[in-house]
Design a protein around this motif. Sequence first.
Motif, short mmCIF file in Angstrom:
data_model
loop_
_atom_site.label_atom_id
_atom_site.label_comp_id
_atom_site.label_asym_id
_atom_site.label_seq_id
_atom_site.Cartn_x
_atom_site.Cartn_y
_atom_site.Cartn_z
N ARG A 52 41.94 44.54 35.39
CA ARG A 52 40.96 43.89 36.29
C ARG A 52 41.42 44.04 37.80
O ARG A 52 40.48 44.27 38.72
CB ARG A 52 41.19 42.41 36.02
N ALA A 53 42.66 44.08 38.20
CA ALA A 53 43.18 44.45 39.51
C ALA A 53 42.97 45.88 39.85
O ALA A 53 42.45 46.22 40.97
CB ALA A 53 44.70 44.32 39.58
N VAL A 54 43.08 46.99 38.93
CA VAL A 54 42.70 48.18 39.54
C VAL A 54 41.24 48.35 39.75
O VAL A 54 40.58 49.12 40.62
CB VAL A 54 43.46 49.24 38.29
N LEU A 194 41.55 58.39 31.43
CA LEU A 194 41.42 59.05 32.64
C LEU A 194 40.54 60.15 32.68
O LEU A 194 40.09 60.71 31.66
CB LEU A 194 42.76 59.66 33.02
N PRO A 195 39.54 60.09 33.82
CA PRO A 195 39.62 59.48 35.12
C PRO A 195 39.11 57.89 34.73
O PRO A 195 38.26 57.94 33.99
CB PRO A 195 38.78 60.21 35.95
N LEU A 196 39.76 57.02 35.50
CA LEU A 196 39.45 55.61 35.51
C LEU A 196 37.77 55.43 35.72
O LEU A 196 37.54 55.80 36.66
CB LEU A 196 40.26 54.69 36.24
N GLU A 197 37.15 54.93 34.94
CA GLU A 197 35.69 54.39 35.06
C GLU A 197 35.60 53.35 35.81
O GLU A 197 36.05 52.26 35.63
CB GLU A 197 34.98 54.20 33.72
N VAL A 198 34.95 53.44 36.96
CA VAL A 198 34.76 52.46 38.04
C VAL A 198 33.45 52.14 38.31
O VAL A 198 32.58 53.06 38.51
CB VAL A 198 35.38 52.75 39.53
N GLU A 211 31.43 41.21 37.26
CA GLU A 211 32.55 40.39 37.33
C GLU A 211 32.69 40.08 39.07
O GLU A 211 33.04 40.78 39.71
CB GLU A 211 33.81 40.73 36.84
N LEU A 212 33.02 38.66 38.96
CA LEU A 212 33.41 38.18 40.38
C LEU A 212 34.81 38.51 40.84
O LEU A 212 35.68 37.60 40.40
CB LEU A 212 33.01 36.78 40.70
N TYR A 213 35.16 39.54 41.64
CA TYR A 213 36.45 39.88 41.99
C TYR A 213 36.95 39.18 43.39
O TYR A 213 36.10 38.63 43.89
CB TYR A 213 36.60 41.16 42.25
N PRO A 214 38.21 38.55 43.25
CA PRO A 214 38.78 37.83 44.42
C PRO A 214 38.70 38.98 45.65
O PRO A 214 38.78 39.98 45.44
CB PRO A 214 39.92 37.24 44.24
N LEU A 215 38.57 38.34 46.82
CA LEU A 215 38.69 39.22 48.01
C LEU A 215 40.19 39.34 48.30
O LEU A 215 40.96 38.65 48.45
CB LEU A 215 38.25 38.56 49.28
N TYR A 216 40.73 40.78 48.36
CA TYR A 216 41.94 40.89 48.43
C TYR A 216 42.29 41.46 49.91
O TYR A 216 41.42 42.34 50.51
CB TYR A 216 42.32 42.19 47.64
N GLU A 217 43.40 41.28 50.50
CA GLU A 217 43.84 41.96 51.55
C GLU A 217 45.14 43.01 51.03
O GLU A 217 46.17 42.64 50.44
CB GLU A 217 44.63 40.96 52.50
#
Length: 299
Positions: A52-54, A194-198, A211-217
Amino acid sequence: MGAQLREYKQKISSAQSTKKITKAMELIAASRIQKAMARVRASSPFSRAVTRAVSAVATHTDIDHPLTREPETVTRSAILLLSSDRGLAGSFNSQVIREALELAELLREEGKEVVFYLFGRKAVGYFQFRRMVAAEEWIGEADTPTFQTAVQISDALVAAYETDEAEGGVNEIHVVYNRFVSMITQTPESIRLLPLEVVDAESAGSSGQAELYPLYEFEPDATEVLDGLLPVYIQSRIFNALLQSAAAKQAATQAAMKSASDNADKLITDYTRLRNNARQAEITQQIAEIVGGADALAS
């Protein structure tokens, strides 16, 4: 008739000995599967969180990273095949090997050269018997895989992925393993590692499945964050696949040994009935001979 009775007694004794062995192996598999399932449950949340983070970092940034970049043309594909070190597990190994070979045939039809990476003695033995070449092999830890082994496998796969295809590198990596579904069902599954499917956020949102991802800094920047996350992602995915395969193998062994014990019970019942029929026939024949002899003496 006496020889027939001895033959049935030997078969009954052999079936009883076989049942003792299969019953013991069934109990051993039943005790091991609980530990294997606990390891799968413990590793799955971390694997999902890293994935999820990636995905969040790759989706909300415009980074052109080698592990997420789709190649223009794919000429060489790697397949990591996960099998077991031991047999006596029904169709566990045959179905995952068949899945890998079908995937390889599909890739070859698309004009891609296939390179195999093997884990487990059964896959290695299969390839050696058929004189098929594999790039690398790992054996000895199929029942209780360690994270160090997952790191070794991921390092070898990433190194091949980052190597130019002219020097023996690959453009994409697939993993084929048995996924643990339940105590009865173990499903062969193939994933592209690989390659990672985005998935693009806008296209996913239009389908209603975003999916609602959080906003990252990102600190220091998104590129270094992705450089640190991607190796962990690959290692966790491979380790989770190894654990899934180990749990599925124990479940398959338990089911196979239970079936073998039931078959031994059926053999014991059938041979006991045949032995009783043969003994009854022998007694009847002896009585007939005695009566016949008595009649002869009387006459």
